[in-house]
Design a protein around this motif. Structure first.
Motif, short mmCIF file in Angstrom:
data_model
loop_
_atom_site.label_atom_id
_atom_site.label_comp_id
_atom_site.label_asym_id
_atom_site.label_seq_id
_atom_site.Cartn_x
_atom_site.Cartn_y
_atom_site.Cartn_z
N ASP A 36 -0.60 -23.27 22.29
CA ASP A 36 -1.36 -23.06 23.52
C ASP A 36 -2.84 -22.99 23.18
N GLU A 37 -3.62 -23.93 23.70
CA GLU A 37 -5.05 -23.99 23.38
C GLU A 37 -5.93 -23.36 24.45
N SER A 38 -5.34 -22.83 25.52
CA SER A 38 -6.15 -22.34 26.63
C SER A 38 -6.90 -21.07 26.23
N ILE A 39 -8.22 -21.15 26.27
CA ILE A 39 -9.06 -20.01 25.94
C ILE A 39 -10.19 -19.93 26.95
N ASN A 40 -10.73 -18.76 27.06
CA ASN A 40 -11.92 -18.56 27.89
C ASN A 40 -13.13 -18.74 26.98
N PRO A 41 -13.93 -19.78 27.18
CA PRO A 41 -15.04 -20.08 26.25
C PRO A 41 -16.00 -18.92 26.06
N GLU A 42 -16.37 -18.23 27.14
CA GLU A 42 -17.34 -17.15 27.02
C GLU A 42 -16.75 -15.96 26.26
N THR A 43 -15.51 -15.62 26.56
CA THR A 43 -14.85 -14.53 25.84
C THR A 43 -14.71 -14.88 24.36
N TYR A 44 -14.37 -16.13 24.12
CA TYR A 44 -14.23 -16.61 22.74
C TYR A 44 -15.55 -16.44 21.98
N VAL A 77 -26.84 -16.72 8.77
CA VAL A 77 -27.23 -17.63 9.84
C VAL A 77 -26.04 -18.53 10.16
N TYR A 78 -25.86 -18.81 11.44
CA TYR A 78 -24.68 -19.55 11.90
C TYR A 78 -25.06 -20.60 12.93
N PHE A 79 -24.18 -21.58 13.09
CA PHE A 79 -24.19 -22.41 14.28
C PHE A 79 -23.66 -21.56 15.43
N LYS A 80 -24.06 -21.88 16.64
CA LYS A 80 -23.54 -21.15 17.79
C LYS A 80 -22.04 -21.39 17.92
N PRO A 81 -21.28 -20.36 18.29
CA PRO A 81 -19.83 -20.55 18.48
C PRO A 81 -19.57 -21.67 19.49
N ASP A 82 -18.68 -22.58 19.13
CA ASP A 82 -18.40 -23.73 19.98
C ASP A 82 -16.89 -24.00 19.98
#
Length: 214
Positions: A36-44, A77-82
């Protein structure tokens, strides 16, 4: 010379479990890939940011931290979560379970890993294939990509997998969790060098970046 196996294995696997039960519908299997790949992008994104703050705290305060000068450490330092870099991969296990891989270390020594499977997936519209190796109870992908030596550590980055999610023929690869080895922070550590076959021609703009003397 000290050798790091993999960075924060226990913490990372715990975070994977938290993410799984946060974003998946009670563990139900609903997708055609068996996951199941369904995620809430903002919560993630919020959860990933929390994990990164916890890692900074570890590096700044813990006696096991590889950072030599903790007082001047300002954080990674990181890339923004995507979420686009969180993909389902098909596993291609080895028929011969005894196959080994001799991995060269950054200090010139060698370590022997078990070959577990190849992960086959699509990322940014490109077909990709990476070798998963096993050392004791740790399953990992050691890889380089088009950002290596530029935006990310030249020696490559690592991605660890939850063994509990490797029982089927698919697995989720979350490149937002890609991280640098200990030797990126401290040259007294020796780290595994990714095998040549684990070099992606595309840029993986996810996970940890590299800034010298960070």
């Amino acid at each position: 010379m000290l050798k790091n196996r993999f960075f924060l294995t226990g913490l990372f696997l715990l975070a994977l479990i938290v993410l799984y039960y946060t974003f998946f519908d009670g563990g139900n299997i609903t997708s055609s890939a068996g996951l199941d790949e369904s995620i809430n992008p903002e919560t993630y994104r919020q959860q990933v940011d929390v994990q990164r703050k916890e890692k900074d705290h570890f590096l700044q305060t813990d006696a096991e931290s590889p950072v030599p000068n903790k007082s001047s450490f300002k954080g990674l330092v990181y890339f923004k979560p995507d979420p686009a870099y969180r993909v389902v991969a098909r596993l291609e296990p080895f028929a011969d379970k005894t196959q080994k891989l001799v991995v060269r270390m950054s200090d010139g020594s060698e370590e022997v890993y078990d070959k577990f499977a190849h992960a086959v997936f699509s990322l940014n519209g490109e077909a990709c294939r990476l070798l998963i190796v096993k050392l004791q109870n740790t399953y990992s992908i050691l890889f380089r990509d088009a950002t290596s030596g530029k935006e990310t550590y030249g020696g490559g980055r690592y991605l660890e997998l939850d063994p509990a999610k490797l029982t089927d023929n698919h697995v989720i690869l979350d490149f937002n969790g890609a991280y640098n080895p200990y030797c990126a922070y401290n040259p007294t550590y020796a780290c595994p060098i990714p095998p040549a076959e684990n070099t992606l021609t595309i840029p993986v703009k996810a996970g940890e970046k590299y800034k010298e003397h960070q």
